[in-house]
Write an enzyme that holds these catalytic residues in place. Structure first.
Site, short mmCIF file in Angstrom:
data_model
loop_
_atom_site.label_atom_id
_atom_site.label_comp_id
_atom_site.label_asym_id
_atom_site.label_seq_id
_atom_site.Cartn_x
_atom_site.Cartn_y
_atom_site.Cartn_z
N LYS A 194 3.66 8.63 9.29
CA LYS A 194 3.39 7.99 10.58
C LYS A 194 4.53 8.52 11.75
CE LYS A 194 0.47 4.74 8.54
NZ LYS A 194 0.51 3.62 7.35
N ASP A 216 9.11 3.07 0.36
CA ASP A 216 8.01 3.28 0.99
C ASP A 216 7.98 3.08 2.48
OD1 ASP A 216 5.90 4.30 2.36
OD2 ASP A 216 4.46 3.69 0.86
N TYR A 228 0.86 -1.24 -0.17
CA TYR A 228 -0.01 -0.03 -0.14
C TYR A 228 0.94 1.07 -0.21
CZ TYR A 228 -3.60 3.35 1.65
OH TYR A 228 -4.44 4.40 1.73
C1 LIG Z 1 0.09 4.37 6.11
C2 LIG Z 1 0.84 4.31 4.86
C3 LIG Z 1 0.93 5.12 3.69
C4 LIG Z 1 -0.12 6.23 3.37
O1 LIG Z 1 -0.12 7.29 4.70
P1 LIG Z 1 -1.29 8.20 4.99
O2 LIG Z 1 -0.80 9.02 6.07
O3 LIG Z 1 -2.33 7.23 5.43
O4 LIG Z 1 -1.51 8.89 3.73
C5 LIG Z 1 1.56 4.83 2.60
N1 LIG Z 1 2.51 3.89 2.55
C6 LIG Z 1 2.56 2.89 3.59
C7 LIG Z 1 3.61 1.84 3.35
C8 LIG Z 1 1.68 3.24 4.69
O5 LIG Z 1 1.71 2.22 5.61
#
Ligand SMILES: *Cc1c(COP(=O)(O)O)cnc(C)c1O
Length: 422
Positions: free
Chosen positions: A265, A237, A142
């Site tokens: 995060k 990511d 994701y």
């Molecule tokens: C949570 C997440 C996102 C998106 O971040 P948001 O702050 O929810 O937009 C993107 N990449 C990864 C790996 C994530 O876990």
């Protein structure tokens, strides 16, 4: 007293599904969400007056625990100085410096307001920098909810994408190529076919959004090699893994240095933050020093910067190894308990994150993750929740341990698992 059930009914009238992010609705575990009144340390307290041991931890940001005194102090100090300037402030340099110092692949960093914004902007930059359009992503990874990443494999056309949701035109995802996680051969095939037009490979260096799935030996190194060979960018990511799998992220842990890194995060310490960074040469293409446009009214917000900086500064002296050890004991303890009940279970874990998959086969990609028996997970989730253990309401998420969880919390969690009936 207004309880969760009543609040959920009120919310559903004026907020789609009653929630501001879909998984929270608890649909896949066939129950309703709990409304949280406050959070402290390892616990959330609901509007029903109940206390839960929290393993969601706001989906990752709260590695130090909720309501951490150092983060709170920094926030209180910042709030007295005004909440947003829309102009440069010193706190932006401090957080940028902390990130650059910790992550080997990041020489320059741009702040945004969410992980979604970070990945979306990194993709634009990768495309602008390389002059190419296509992007490779992996099934089950994701990268936020930007259009280009919301693609899954279409039946029939194995690697070309169809949109994963209405509202995303086929044209938007036609440049998104998909491969199975941990499968370098599929990546090589994509490059053999489209290599000259691939701008970037996006990957969660440890996958956390199909449950925890670890990169197999050589996978990240292989991606590094292929992308370099073809002049494509490797983008990690690290929105979950940054400052979690190690203080130096997955790139520090595995010694594979990406061209660009996406963060979110933890670096916001519970406030809405994202960031993307990387090599100076590439980052210099962003406006205003370069021609790739990206902007944000609230980007570099002084409250968010203060919470993020206090979090990172505190994490610097925390014992990641001890936390990893405790997490391992918990995860393996849960596995043993459930196995003894005759339930097929696999555990994938690293550092302070883990996932229990209800399957008898090892989980190394999205296909094997999907073999996890969701009926068993639903029983597990609901009975844990009834006993005061708050887990992510989906079988394809990770459980997050934190520096605030005590031995006693972990023991209570194991005791609860012991009482589950399948
Ligand atoms: C949570 C997440 C996102 C998106 O971040 P948001 O702050 O929810 O937009 C993107 N990449 C990864 C790996 C994530 O876990």
């Amino acid at each position: 007293m207004t309880n969760s059930k009543e609040l959920f009914a009120l919310a559903q009238e004026i907020i789609p599904g009653g929630v501001n992010s879909p998984v929270r609705a608890c649909k896949s575990v066939k129950t309703d969400p709990l409304f949280i009144a406050k959070a402290d340390g390892a616990y959330v307290y609901t509007e029903d007056g109940q206390k839960y041991i929290d393993y969601v931890m706001s989906w990752g940001p709260m590695l130090l625990g909720h309501n951490h005194p150092a983060v709170n102090k920094a926030l209180h100090e910042a709030v007295d100085k005004g909440t947003s300037y829309g102009a440069p402030c010193k706190a932006e340099i401090d957080l940028a410096r902390a990130i650059v110092d910790a992550l080997p692949g990041v020489e320059m960093v741009r702040m945004v307001n969410s992980g979604t914004e970070a990945t979306m902007s990194a993709l634009r930059l990768a495309r602008g920098y390389t002059g190419r359009n296509k992007v490779v992503k992996f099934h089950g990874c994701y990268h936020g909810h930007a259009d280009a990443f919301l693609a899954s494999a279409g039946s029939g056309v194995a690697t070309l994408s169809i949109p994963g949701t209405p509202g995303v035109p086929e044209e938007t995802v036609k440049h998104t190529l998909l491969a199975e996680y941990n499968n370098l051969d599929e990546v090589k095939e994509l490059f053999a076919r489209y290599g000259e037009d691939i701008a970037a490979v996006f990957v969660e260096p440890v996958a956390g959004n199909m449950g925890v799935v670890l990169p197999e030996e050589g996978f990240l190194q292989g991606l590094r090699q292929i992308t370099s060979e073809y002049g494509a960018l490797l983008v990690f990511d690290e929105v979950i893994t940054g400052f979690r799998v190690s203080f130096n992220g997955a790139q520090g842990l595995y010694g594979v240095i990406p061209d660009l890194t996406c963060l979110g995060k933890i670096i916001g310490g519970g406030l809405p933050v994202g960031a993307y960074g990387g090599k100076k040469e590439i980052m210099s293409r962003i406006a205003p020093c370069g021609d790739v446009y990206q902007a944000g009214t609230l980007s570099g917000n002084p409250l968010a910067m203060a919470a993020g900086l206090a979090t990172i500064n505190t994490l610097k002296s925390m014992d990641y190894e001890l936390l990893a050890q405790k997490t391992k004991e918990l995860a393996l303890g849960l596995k043993d308990i459930l196995s003894e009940k005759g339930v097929p279970v696999q555990v994938n874990l690293t550092a302070s994150m883990f996932t229990l998959f209800f399957t008898s086969e090892p989980v190394k990609d999205f296909t094997s993750a999907q073999k996890s028996d969701q009926e068993l997970f639903i029983k597990f989730y609901n009975q844990m929740r009834e006993q005061g253990i708050y887990l992510a309401p989906s079988g394809f998420e990770c459980a997050f341990n934190s520096f605030a969880h005590t031995e006693e919390d972990l023991e209570k969690t194991l005791d609860a698992a012991n009482r589950i009936k399948f």
